[in-house]
Write an enzyme that holds these catalytic residues in place. Structure first.
Site, mmCIF file in Angstrom:
data_model
loop_
_atom_site.group_PDB
_atom_site.id
_atom_site.type_symbol
_atom_site.label_atom_id
_atom_site.label_comp_id
_atom_site.label_asym_id
_atom_site.label_seq_id
_atom_site.Cartn_x
_atom_site.Cartn_y
_atom_site.Cartn_z
ATOM 1 N N LEU A 68 -86.707 -1.653 26.678
ATOM 2 C CA LEU A 68 -87.006 -0.350 27.237
ATOM 3 C C LEU A 68 -87.506 -0.541 28.663
ATOM 4 O O LEU A 68 -88.709 -0.460 28.913
ATOM 5 C CB LEU A 68 -88.094 0.310 26.393
ATOM 6 N N SER A 69 -86.576 -0.776 29.585
ATOM 7 C CA SER A 69 -86.949 -1.379 30.845
ATOM 8 C C SER A 69 -85.879 -1.076 31.888
ATOM 9 O O SER A 69 -85.244 -1.982 32.412
ATOM 10 C CB SER A 69 -87.050 -2.884 30.557
ATOM 11 N N GLU A 70 -85.689 0.209 32.198
ATOM 12 C CA GLU A 70 -84.538 0.601 33.029
ATOM 13 C C GLU A 70 -84.535 -0.052 34.400
ATOM 14 O O GLU A 70 -83.488 -0.482 34.871
ATOM 15 C CB GLU A 70 -84.503 2.127 33.226
ATOM 16 N N PHE A 93 -80.437 8.789 29.229
ATOM 17 C CA PHE A 93 -80.446 10.197 29.625
ATOM 18 C C PHE A 93 -80.629 10.247 31.137
ATOM 19 O O PHE A 93 -81.477 9.539 31.676
ATOM 20 C CB PHE A 93 -81.610 10.947 28.959
ATOM 21 N N ASP A 95 -82.106 12.193 32.704
ATOM 22 C CA ASP A 95 -83.493 12.582 32.931
ATOM 23 C C ASP A 95 -84.372 11.361 33.196
ATOM 24 O O ASP A 95 -85.458 11.500 33.742
ATOM 25 C CB ASP A 95 -84.038 13.331 31.707
ATOM 26 N N HIS A 139 -84.844 15.837 28.291
ATOM 27 C CA HIS A 139 -83.628 15.187 27.793
ATOM 28 C C HIS A 139 -82.408 16.080 27.922
ATOM 29 O O HIS A 139 -81.445 15.895 27.213
ATOM 30 C CB HIS A 139 -83.789 14.796 26.310
#
Lengths: 334, 352, 327
Positions: A68-70, A93, A95, A139
Site C-alpha cells: 500500500l505504497s503508491e 482509484f 481519487d 472513491h
C-alpha cells in the site's frame, strides 16, 4: 472474429495480448494478483474488480502485487519505464492520485522536456474513475481534468469495451506516460470486441451518431447518457451529432469543430465538477475557434460543485442524466 | 542547577555510533537502535539510584541518546518519580569522533567519579581505558563484537556499580585486574593499546576498519582467549583458552589457509564463520616485548584497522597485566546476595 | 616505499583524485560565476562532499543507474556526465546536456545511467527502485543507487521506497548523504530516531555508517554493499557523514551555522586534502602527479565556462519541442 465480452474482459485481453507480445510489459498494482504472501489461493483477486484475473497464471512474475505504497510503486514503474521497460501500474482509484502525484506530474510528465529530449517514459497508469456504485466522495471522482492540464501526460477514457481494448493496447505501445481511465460503472457493460489485437490511435474522436442539428460532446460513461438523450430528442425532431472524445490529451478538437461548424449548437457533457473541467476546456476552445459558427450559447452538463454524495438518491442527482443533457440541447434552441 | 560536588557520582560513556559498520552487510551483525541504547542507560540509572548514587556524568553526543534520555527523564519527573539520579553532561566538545570519548573520560576523572559505565563495543572501551587511569570501568555491550564487555542484563551492572560507588563492597571483591596489549612503533613514535586482541594483516589501508578477509591475517596477540566470545580472539579461544584472570596471553602465527599447518573454522563476527590458517601458537608473557614478524601491513586493535606500518618501521607488542580495573559485577552481586545488602525498604544514603 | 597498498591501482587512484578535483573545481567555479549574476535560477553546490560521490561511483558501471538530489553536480561528474555539457546546461545554453531546458536541478544523462538531479526531494528513491526493478527483470547484475540528503530521508517517498525495495528484494542501495543540515535545520532536530541506520533496520535491511569525508572508508564499505546488491543480496542503506562547504543554495547566508564553522571544516575536514595526504605519504602518487592533475582540471573547467558563456541560447522553436515523443 468479434464476440461479446465485457468492458473489464476487454481490458484483461488487451493486457494479456500485450504481455504475450512484448516481454518488457510488466503489470503491477495493489491486489493485481491478490494473495501474495497469504496462505490461500494464488491470484485470489486479480485486481479489486477482477480486471487482471488470470494474468498471473499466464505471465507469472511479470505481474506483481504491490504494498500500500503508491508513491513508491508508481514511482518505481516510472523509473523502470525510463530504463526501457513498459510497465502498466494500477492506481486503484484516481481519487488516490494525491499520494503519488509528484511522481506522475513532476517526474514522468517532465523527464523528456527537462532532459532535453533524451528520455522516454512509456509508462501506463491504469486507474478507476467515476461514480455510480455508492463508493462515496473519496472513491468516485472524475479527475481527468487535473491530469489533462499537465504537459507531458496523455489521458485516455474509453466509453465501451471495443474502445477500451484498442485504446489500452495503444497506450501500452505509446512511448509517453499515459493515464488510462476505466469507469468503474462500465466494467460490466458488454459489447462486440474483436479477438485479435488492434489499436485505436489517440486524438481520434469517435462520431457515434450523425444528426446535424446539435453537437453533443461526451466521454466515458457520459457517452451513454448523450446517446440516450439523442434518442429522445430524435422523437422531438432534433437530430444530434454525438461525439465520444476517447482521449482528452491529445484531444481531437478538429472533429468537434467540424461538427459545431455544421450544427452551430454545442452541449458538452462531463461527469466531473464544473470548474476547470474538460467541459469548460472544450467549451472555451470552441468559443475561441468557432465563435462565428455558434447559433446559441454553449451549454455544459456537469456534476455540481460538490464532493460525490453517498446515498443513492443523492448520487443519482450528482451524476448528469440523459434528461439533463436533452434539456441542455433544448436550451440551445430557446 | 548546582549539585553537591561531594555527591557520589558515576560516569557513563554511551557511544551512539557503535555497531554501525560494514559488518551489518558482510556479516549478520545487528544494529542496536538508539532508543534501545537510551533504554539501557535508563535501566542502569534506575539501578544506581536505588543504591544511593545521586549524580551521573555523561558524555554528550548528537547521536540521539542524550535527547531520548532527556525526554524519558522529564516524563519520569512529571510522574513525580524520584527514582533517577541527576544527569549532567560533561562540559566537553562534540565532534562525533573518538576525541569526544577521550575528553569526556578525562572530565569524569577530574570530577572524581567512582566508576565509569561504558556502553559500546570494544573500540569504545579501549578509548575509555586509555584515559581512565585508576578509575574502574564496567562494560555493557552495545557494539558489534563485544569481546571485552561481558554480556549481562544492564540493570544488574547498574546495581553492582551502584553498590561499589557507595562503598558497600570491599575493594578486594569489587574490582578485577585486567590485562592489555601495548603496541609501540619505532620506540614510541606511535603507540596504542588493545584490550582484547591485536591482529596484523597484510592490508595496508584503514578503509572501512573492520576485518573479514581472514586470508590476509598474519599475526594475532590476545590478552585472553575465550571460546565463548566471537571476533579475532576467537581464533585463540578455539586453540587454547586463557581466562581474563589467568596469567599471560597468547600469540598465534597465521597464514593463508592453503599454506597453513592447521585450518580453523572461526566465528570472526556475528553470524560469520570463516576459515583461518594457523601455523603455531605460544604463550605470551607479560612485560616481554614481541617484535612483529610481518615487515609491513596494518595493525588492527580490538578488531579495527588502526595503524599502518612499513619495512622501515620497528613494531613491538607487549602484554601488560593489572593494567586497569573493572568492576567485578559477578563478585559484587554474589557478595550483595550473601551479605543481604539489598534487604530493607530503602537503602540509607551514605554520607561520603 | 612506492609499493601500492591500496585496493585500487595507481591509475585508478589518479582517476579518483581527478574525479574529486573536477567536482571541487567545478563547484568552486560555479560559486564564483553565480555570484557574478551570470547563472540563472538556483544552484546547490556539492563542494566538500566529493569523497561520497567518488567512493560510490568508482564501483558503478555505465548502466548502473543513479537517482540524485538537487545537489547533483557531484553525482553527475562522478557518473561520467560530460563536464562541458553540464556547465552549458547550468548557464542555460542549447549545447547543455538537457538543451538548456532542465538547468542545474534537473541535469540528467540517461545514457550514462544518470536519472537526473531532482528538484523534488526524495522523488529519486522510487525512481531508483524502478531502475533496480528493470535490472532485476533483465537479470544483468546492474544495480541502482538512490541518493538522498539527511532532510529528504524524512519524505514519505524515501520511507516507502525502503519498504518496497526490501519486500521486492531490489538491487538498490540507498545512500543518505548526511551533511548535518536540511536547508537550515539541523539533522539533530529533524530526524526522530536520530539514526538513518535505525530506519534501515526498521525496514528490514542492513544499515552502515561511514565517514563520508574518507574516500577509502566510503569506497570499501560501498564496495561490499554494492557487491551484495549485484549478487541478489538485496537493498542496504549507507549513511555517509559529511559536510558541505557552501550553503543549501547559492545565496544562502548560512547564518544557521556556528561562527568559524565553515573555515574550520575547510581546514580540517577536506576530503581532498586527506586523500592527497594518504596517497602521497604512501608514495603511490607524488605531489607532482596530483598537481599535474589539478592543472588539467582547472583548464577543463576554464574551457567549460568559456564555451558555455559563448554558446547559444535555445531558440523559440525549442520551447515547444520534446514535451512528448509524439502527440
Amino acid at each position: 472474429m468479434a464476440r461479446t465480452i465485457s468492458f473489464k474482459e476487454a481490458i484483461n485481453e488487451a493486457l494479456d495480448q500485450e504481455m504475450t507480445r512484448d516481454p518488457s510489459v510488466i503489470v503491477m498494482g495493489e491486489d493485481s494478483i491478490g494473495g501474495t504472501g497469504s496462505p490461500g489461493e494464488d491470484d485470489a483477486w486479480g485486481g479489486p474488480m477482477g480486471v487482471t484475473k488470470g494474468l498471473y497464471g499466464k505471465h507469472g512474475n511479470r505481474i506483481m502485487d504491490t504494498p500500500l505504497s503508491e508513491s513508491a510503486y508508481v514511482g518505481a514503474a516510472i523509473g523502470a519505464a525510463a530504463c526501457g521497460m513498459r510497465p502498466v501500474a494500477e492506481l486503484m482509484f484516481i481519487d488516490f492520485l494525491g499520494v503519488c502525484f509528484d511522481q506522475i506530474y513532476n517526474q514522468a510528465a517532465k523527464f523528456r522536456y527537462m532532459f532535453g529530449g533524451k528520455a522516454e517514459t512509456p509508462v501506463v497508469i491504469r486507474t478507476m474513475v467515476g461514480a455510480g456504485i455508492n463508493a462515496a466522495a473519496q472513491h468516485s471522482q472524475m479527475l481527468t481534468a487535473i491530469f489533462t492540464h499537465i504537459p507531458g501526460l496523455k489521458i485516455v477514457c474509453p466509453s465501451n469495451p471495443h474502445d477500451a481494448k484498442g485504446l489500452l493496447i495503444q497506450s501500452i505501445r505509446d512511448n509517453d506516460p499515459v493515464i488510462f481511465c476505466e469507469h468503474k460503472s462500465l466494467y460490466g457493460v458488454e459489447d462486440e470486441v474483436s479477438e485479435e489485437s488492434y489499436v485505436i490511435p489517440f486524438a481520434e474522436a469517435n462520431v457515434m451518431r450523425d444528426g446535424g442539428d446539435a453537437t453533443i460532446v461526451a466521454y466515458g460513461m457520459m457517452v451513454g447518457k448523450a446517446m440516450d438523450a439523442a434518442k429522445n430528442l430524435a422523437k422531438e425532431g432534433v437530430e444530434c451529432d454525438v461525439i465520444d472524445l476517447r482521449t482528452l490529451s491529445p484531444i481531437d478538437m478538429e472533429t468537434v469543430l467540424e461538427s459545431v461548424e455544421n450544427t452551430g449548437r454545442l452541449v458538452v457533457v462531463d461527469e466531473s465538477n464544473p470548474r476547470c473541467s474538460i467541459a469548460s476546456d472544450v467549451s472555451a476552445q470552441v468559443a475561441q475557434q468557432a465563435f462565428k459558427s455558434l447559433k446559441a450559447q454553449i451549454e455544459m452538463v456537469t456534476a455540481p460543485h460538490t464532493p460525490v454524495p453517498f446515498t443513492t438518491s443523492l448520487e443519482d442527482l450528482y451524476i448528469p442524466s440523459a434528461e439533463q443533457v436533452a434539456d441542455s440541447v433544448r436550451k440551445t434552441f430557446n | 542547577m548546582s549539585i553537591n560536588p561531594s555527591a557520589i557520582s558515576v560516569g557513563i560513556v554511551a557511544n551512539p555510533v557503535s555497531a554501525r559498520d560494514i559488518r551489518r552487510v558482510i556479516a549478520n551483525a545487528t544494529s542496536l537502535q538508539v532508543s534501545d541504547r537510551a533504554n539501557i542507560v535508563m535501566r542502569v540509572l534506575a539501578a544506581m539510584r536505588a543504591c544511593g548514587v545521586q549524580r551521573v556524568l555523561m558524555m554528550p553526543e548528537n547521536g540521539g541518546i542524550r535527547s531520548l534520555l532527556k525526554r524519558a527523564l522529564q516524563r519520569e519527573q512529571g510522574l513525580g518519580e524520584n527514582s533517577f539520579p541527576e544527569l549532567e553532561m560533561t562540559n566537553t566538545q562534540i565532534s562525533g569522533t573518538v576525541a569526544d570519548t577521550f575528553a569526556a573520560t578525562k572530565a569524569m576523572l577530574d570530577s572524581g567519579v567512582k566508576a565509569i559505565v561504558v556502553l559500546g563495543g570494544d573500540g569504545t572501551h579501549r578509548a575509555v581505558v586509555k584515559i581512565c587511569e585508576q578509575v574502574p570501568i564496567t562494560g555493557i555491550s552495545t557494539g558489534t563484537n563485544n569481546a571485552f564487555p561481558e554480556h549481562r542484563e544492564p540493570t544488574i551492572t547498574g546495581l553492582a556499580v551502584g553498590m561499589v560507588a557507595t562503598g558497600r563492597i570491599p575493594e578486594g571483591v569489587a574490582f578485577a585486574p585486567n590485562k592489555l596489549l601495548r603496541v609501540d612503533i619505532n620506540g614510541g613514535e606511535r603507540s596504542d593499546i588493545a584490550l582484547v586482541d591485536i591482529v596484523v594483516s597484510t592490508e595496508r589501508y584503514i578503509g572501512a576498519r573492520a576485518l573479514w578477509r581472514t586470508e590476509n591475517l598474519r599475526e594475532l596477540f590476545v590478552t585472553f582467549s575465550d571460546p565463548e566470545v566471537i571476533g579475532m580472539s576467537a581464533i585463540a579461544g578455539l586453540l587454547k583458552p586463557i581466562g581474563r584472570n589467568d596469567s599471560g596471553g597468547l600469540y598465534v602465527s597465521l597464514a593463508v589457509p592453503e599454506q597453513a599447518k592447521t585450518v580453523l573454522q572461526v566465528p570472526i563476527a556475528p553470524g560469520l564463520i570463516r576459515t583461518v590458517g594457523v601455523q603455531s601458537w605460544q604463550q605470551l608473557e607479560a612485560g616481554i616485548p614481541v617484535i612483529l614478524k610481518q615487515s609491513s601491513g596494518m595493525i588492527a586493535l580490538d578488531g579495527e584497522r588502526e595503524l599502518e606500518f612499513g619495512p622501515e618501521d620497528t613494531v613491538q607488542v607487549t602484554l601488560h597485566e593489572k593494567a586497569f580495573r573493572t568492576v567485578n559485577v559477578g563478585a559484587c552481586m554474589r557478595y550483595t546476595g550473601e551479605h543481604r545488602l539489598l534487604v530493607g525498604a530503602t537503602l540509607d544514603i551514605p554520607i561520603s | 616505499m612506492n609499493e601500492n597498498m591500496f585496493p585500487l591501482s595507481r591509475d585508478e587512484l589518479l582517476q579518483v583524485y581527478q574525479t574529486m578535483r573536477t567536482i571541487r573545481e567545478f563547484e568552486e567555479r560555479v560559486h564564483v560565476e553565480f555570484s557574478r549574476g551570470d547563472i540563472p535560477g538556483f544552484v546547490h553546490l556539492y563542494a566538500g562532499e566529493e569523497a561520497s560521490a567518488a567512493g560510490i561511483m568508482t564501483h558503478l558501471r555505465q548502466h548502473d543507474h543513479i537517482a540524485s538530489t538537487h545537489r547533483g553536480h557531484g553525482h553527475c561528474i562522478a557518473k561520467g556526465v560530460d563536464v562541458k555539457g553540464m556547465m552549458a546546461e547550468i548557464f542555460g545554453k542549447k549545447s547543455g546536456v538537457c538543451g538548456g531546458k532542465g538547468g542545474s536541478m534537473h541535469i540528467a544523462d540517461l545514457d550514462k545511467g544518470m536519472m537526473g538531479a531532482n528538484g523534488i526531494l526524495g522523488a529519486g528513491a522510487p525512481l531508483a527502485c524502478g531502475a533496480a526493478l528493470a535490472a532485476k527483470f533483465r537479470d544483468n547484475g546492474d544495480i541502482a543507487i538512490s541518493f538522498v540528503g539527511d532532510g529528504a530521508s524524512n519524505q514519505g517517498t524515501f520511507l516507502e521506497s525502503l519498504n518496497l525495495a526490501s519486500i521486492w528484494n531490489l538491487p538498490v542501495v540507498f545512500v543518505v548523504e548526511n551533511n548535518g543540515y536540511a536547508e537550515s535545520t539541523s539533522v539533530d532536530w529533524a530526524v526522530a530516531c536520530d539514526s538513518y541506520v535505525d530506519r534501515a533496520s526498521g525496514f528490514g535491511m542492513p544499515g552502515v555508517t561511514v565517514d563520508g569525508t574518507d574516500f577509502f572508508a566510503v569506497y570499501e564499505a560501498a564496495g561490499e554493499i554494492i557487491r551484495r546488491a549485484r549478487e541478489g543480496g538485496g537493498p542496504s542503506l549507507l549513511e555517509c557523514k559529511m559536510i558541505r562547504f557552501f550553503g543549501h543554495f547559492e545565496g544562502d547566508a548560512q547564518t544557521y551555522r556556528a561562527s568559524g564553522e565553515v573555515d574550520d571544516i575547510r581546514a580540517n575536514q577536506d576530503c581532498l586534502k586527506s586523500f592527497s595526504k594518504t596517497v602521497t605519504a604512501s608514495g603511490v602518487l607524488s605531489q607532482a602527479d596530483l598537481e599535474a592533475c589539478d592543472t588539467e582540471v582547472l583548464s577543463l573547467i576554464e574551457e567549460a565556462v568559456s564555451s558555455a558563456k559563448a554558446a547559444e541560447l535555445p531558440t523559440e522553436a525549442d520551447l515547444l519541442t520534446d514535451v512528448y515523443v509524439n502527440y
